[in-house]
Design an enzyme around this catalytic site. Structure first.
Site, short mmCIF file in Angstrom:
data_model
loop_
_atom_site.label_atom_id
_atom_site.label_comp_id
_atom_site.label_asym_id
_atom_site.label_seq_id
_atom_site.Cartn_x
_atom_site.Cartn_y
_atom_site.Cartn_z
N LYS A 115 -6.72 7.29 9.89
CA LYS A 115 -7.06 5.86 9.96
C LYS A 115 -7.49 5.42 11.37
O LYS A 115 -7.96 4.30 11.55
CB LYS A 115 -5.85 5.01 9.52
CG LYS A 115 -5.30 5.37 8.14
CD LYS A 115 -6.33 5.20 7.05
CE LYS A 115 -5.73 5.26 5.65
NZ LYS A 115 -5.11 6.56 5.32
N THR A 155 1.36 3.64 2.26
CA THR A 155 2.19 3.92 3.43
C THR A 155 3.36 2.94 3.50
O THR A 155 4.50 3.34 3.79
CB THR A 155 1.35 3.85 4.72
OG1 THR A 155 0.16 4.61 4.54
CG2 THR A 155 2.11 4.41 5.91
N GLU A 181 -0.66 -10.66 3.78
CA GLU A 181 -0.34 -9.81 4.93
C GLU A 181 -0.61 -10.55 6.23
O GLU A 181 0.17 -10.47 7.18
CB GLU A 181 -1.18 -8.53 4.86
CG GLU A 181 -0.74 -7.59 3.74
CD GLU A 181 -1.69 -6.43 3.51
OE1 GLU A 181 -1.31 -5.51 2.76
OE2 GLU A 181 -2.81 -6.45 4.06
N ASP A 194 3.48 -2.58 8.25
CA ASP A 194 2.43 -2.43 7.24
C ASP A 194 1.46 -1.35 7.66
O ASP A 194 1.37 -0.98 8.84
CB ASP A 194 1.69 -3.76 7.06
CG ASP A 194 0.94 -3.85 5.74
OD1 ASP A 194 1.02 -2.90 4.94
OD2 ASP A 194 0.27 -4.88 5.51
N GLY A 222 0.82 -1.21 0.00
CA GLY A 222 0.00 0.00 0.00
C GLY A 222 0.85 1.25 0.00
O GLY A 222 2.08 1.19 0.03
N ALA A 268 -2.65 0.34 7.45
CA ALA A 268 -4.00 -0.14 7.77
C ALA A 268 -5.01 0.81 7.15
O ALA A 268 -4.73 1.99 6.94
CB ALA A 268 -4.20 -0.21 9.28
N ASP A 269 -6.18 0.27 6.86
CA ASP A 269 -7.27 1.11 6.38
C ASP A 269 -8.01 1.73 7.56
O ASP A 269 -8.53 2.83 7.46
CB ASP A 269 -8.21 0.28 5.50
CG ASP A 269 -7.50 -0.25 4.27
OD1 ASP A 269 -6.93 0.57 3.52
OD2 ASP A 269 -7.48 -1.48 4.05
N GLY A 278 -5.76 -2.82 -0.50
CA GLY A 278 -4.86 -3.12 -1.61
C GLY A 278 -4.93 -4.55 -2.09
O GLY A 278 -4.12 -4.97 -2.92
#
Length: 218
Positions: free
Chosen positions: A121, A31, A103, A81, A29, A83-84, A97
């Site tokens: 988020k 970020t 993941e 990672d 993604g 996050a949404d 994504g």
């Protein structure tokens, strides 16, 4: 600061958690892409990475960072990672994504999951962002009917196949008060590969980008 500048700030801040000589778990993604850029600056200090998507693999390789097969790694020191959504219990919705299954696998073998996100988020209750569910193609209609029974409004993500060759249903209209229970319930539906709820295995540390700098939680 723009949203992208906040994402860049947390991506670079995550370098503080990277130990020399280790293999690093890397997410997918916008970020996570900033974290890969940061990782490229110390590529000679790490052994390599395990990647959650073909897109991240390509970006890692563009920096000359060795990418290992997950099957060849017993444990990762960290997994970084985005996050949404992330709530106060460090539970997340991920999968915007379409890389949620890989993941989740990498998160499972990591000692520490570091979530990097901008402050937009952070939520009190998960579910405003549509919940992604990766589904075997032949089970799409059945799974959609089962998700409706749970109160959701599933929407087929058109023209998207995951790196595993599966489809995504994005589930709207959910207010997720018990994320662990819902994760287990949806994962129990025949044909579901996994749901983008990271509740059983949430984040250990969250780096949140704010106008006043990076906030560390956990």
């Amino acid at each position: 600061m723009t949203q992208d500048e906040l994402k860049k700030a947390v991506g670079w801040a995550a370098l503080d958690y990277v130990k020399p000589g280790t293999i690093v778990g890397v997410g997918t993604g916008s970020t996570a892409a900033h974290f890969i850029d940061a990782l490229g600056s110390i590529k000679h200090q790490i052994e390599g990475a395990v990647s959650s998507s073909d897109a991240s693999t390509a970006k890692l390789k563009s920096y000359g960072i060795p990418v290992f097969d997950c099957n060849d790694v017993d444990v990762l020191d960290i997994y970084v990672d985005g996050a949404d959504e992330i709530n106060g219990q460090m539970q997340m919705i991920k999968g915007g994504g379409a890389a949620l299954t890989r993941e989740k696998i990498i998160a499972a073998i990591a000692r520490k999951f570091i979530c990097i996100a901008d402050e937009s988020k952070q939520v009190g209750v998960l579910g405003k962002f549509p919940l992604p569910v990766e589904v075997i193609p032949m089970a799409r209609s059945y799974v959609a009917r089962e998700l409706i029974k749970l109160g959701g409004l599933p929407e087929y993500r058109q023209n998207v196949l995951t790196d595993n060759g599966n489809v995504i249903l994005d589930v709207h209209n959910l207010s997720i008060l018990d994320a662990i229970a819902l994760e287990n319930q949806i994962n129990g539906i025949a044909g579901v590969v996994t749901v983008g709820l990271f509740a059983n295995r949430g984040a250990d540390v969250a780096l949140i980008g704010t106008a006043n700098g990076v906030k560390v939680i956990g």
